[in-house]
Motif scaffolding. Structure first.
Motif, PDB file in Angstrom:
ATOM      1  N   UNK A 154       0.842  -1.198   0.000  1.00  0.00           N
ATOM      2  CA  UNK A 154       0.000   0.000   0.000  1.00  0.00           C
ATOM      3  C   UNK A 154       0.873   1.243   0.000  1.00  0.00           C
ATOM      4  N   UNK A 155       0.469   2.221  -0.818  1.00  0.00           N
ATOM      5  CA  UNK A 155       1.176   3.505  -0.822  1.00  0.00           C
ATOM      6  C   UNK A 155       0.167   4.626  -0.693  1.00  0.00           C
ATOM      7  N   UNK A 156       0.515   5.643   0.101  1.00  0.00           N
ATOM      8  CA  UNK A 156      -0.370   6.803   0.214  1.00  0.00           C
ATOM      9  C   UNK A 156      -0.135   7.742  -0.966  1.00  0.00           C
ATOM     10  N   UNK A 157      -0.862   8.874  -0.996  1.00  0.00           N
ATOM     11  CA  UNK A 157      -0.795   9.776  -2.152  1.00  0.00           C
ATOM     12  C   UNK A 157       0.591  10.384  -2.329  1.00  0.00           C
ATOM     13  N   UNK A 158       1.409  10.384  -1.237  1.00  0.00           N
ATOM     14  CA  UNK A 158       2.792  10.897  -1.343  1.00  0.00           C
ATOM     15  C   UNK A 158       3.766   9.792  -1.760  1.00  0.00           C
ATOM     16  N   UNK A 159       3.256   8.577  -1.929  1.00  0.00           N
ATOM     17  CA  UNK A 159       4.130   7.478  -2.337  1.00  0.00           C
ATOM     18  C   UNK A 159       4.792   6.750  -1.177  1.00  0.00           C
ATOM     19  N   UNK A 160       4.410   7.077   0.060  1.00  0.00           N
ATOM     20  CA  UNK A 160       5.003   6.412   1.224  1.00  0.00           C
ATOM     21  C   UNK A 160       4.223   5.135   1.544  1.00  0.00           C
ATOM     22  N   UNK A 161       4.950   4.098   1.984  1.00  0.00           N
ATOM     23  CA  UNK A 161       4.315   2.825   2.312  1.00  0.00           C
ATOM     24  C   UNK A 161       3.412   2.962   3.534  1.00  0.00           C
TER      25      UNK A 161
END
Ligand SMILES: [Cu+2]
Length: 264
Positions: free
Chosen positions: A68-75
């Motif tokens: 899973x990644x958030x909108x900033x690309x962080x896991x």
């Protein structure tokens, strides 16, 4: 000379870029030894990537992972993730046994499993709904038939009138000699729920059908948790092996012969 050198550096940079990005653009992307199956975005923008151990999902117990990644690309490592596999067979729908994913820090993936009980095709099609903190995304899954002479999951009606699924968890890459053996047993509570069966006594008899012999020193699988039963199987040679499981509840035989076929 200087000009040639610059050109060579440029070419080297281009080639290294091409080789690095190759896996992202062509064919299945590799994450260590995992194969990327598909990717979807939830309504709130979480990127859900579905991974498996092999390119083809088959009629069998299949380990399935998500990252899973958030909108900033962080896991995202602390979500509540669940799998709902459903086969749409036009006139009816059914689910299949599922082991809900949990986050594995070692793998940096949420790891779970699904038993696909039938192949995709004229009979119907499979979807896997992955819910992330109650936000669903739907993956369309192609389930291939088991390879010839293999049967890694079987559905049988017991003497108690209940349908059971017996599935091979390991060995998925069998070797000659003693192998760790693990099976998963589920019962069909209704078309959508297949809880694990935790109270069976399992008797294992391996057979090599093509040659009409068995093998010595096998260990009957015993329940270890969540419907998983672990034992040992001795494959004395390569080839076709049939694992016969006699399943009892107490002294009552529920299934005389649940058979799985391996080929290696
Ligand atoms: Cu079906």
């Amino acid at each position: 000379m200087n000009h040639t050198f610059k050109l060579m550096m440029l070419l080297a940079a281009l080639f290294s870029f091409a080789s690095c990005s190759k896996n992202n653009d062509i064919g299945p992307e590799q994450n260590a030894e995992k194969i990327r199956i598909d990717e979807q975005k939830t309504a709130s923008g979480v990127t859900v990537t579905l991974w498996a151990d092999k390119k083809d999902l088959t009629v069998a117990w299949n380990r399935l992972y998500v990252s899973l990644k958030n909108t900033e690309g962080a896991a995202i490592t602390n979500a509540v993730v669940s799998y709902t596999p459903v086969m749409d067979m036009t006139s009816m729908e059914h689910a299949s046994p599922v082991e809900q994913p949990l986050y594995s820090a070692a793998q940096a993936l949420y790891e779970g499993a699904v038993v696909f009980s039938m192949p995709s095709g004229t009979m119907g099609s499979w979807t896997l709904t992955v819910s992330v903190n109650n936000e669903p995304v739907v993956f369309h899954i192609e389930v291939k038939a088991a390879p010839a002479n293999t049967k890694h999951t079987t559905t049988l009606v017991g003497t108690d009138g209940i349908s059971y699924l017996v599935s091979l968890v390991q060995p998925l890459t069998p070797k000659t000699g003693m192998n760790d053996l693990e099976i998963l047993i589920n019962r069909r509570q209704d078309m959508m729920n297949f809880p694990p069966v935790e109270d069976f006594n399992v008797e294992l008899t391996p057979e090599m059908p093509s040659m009409g012999h068995g093998s010595p020193n096998n260990e009957n699988p015993v329940h270890t948790g969540r419907g998983h039963y672990s034992g040992k199987v001795n494959f004395t040679m390569t080839g076709d092996w049939r694992l016969h499981f006699r399943l009892k509840r107490g002294n009552t035989v529920i299934m005389e012969d649940a058979a799985l076929d391996l080929l290696f």
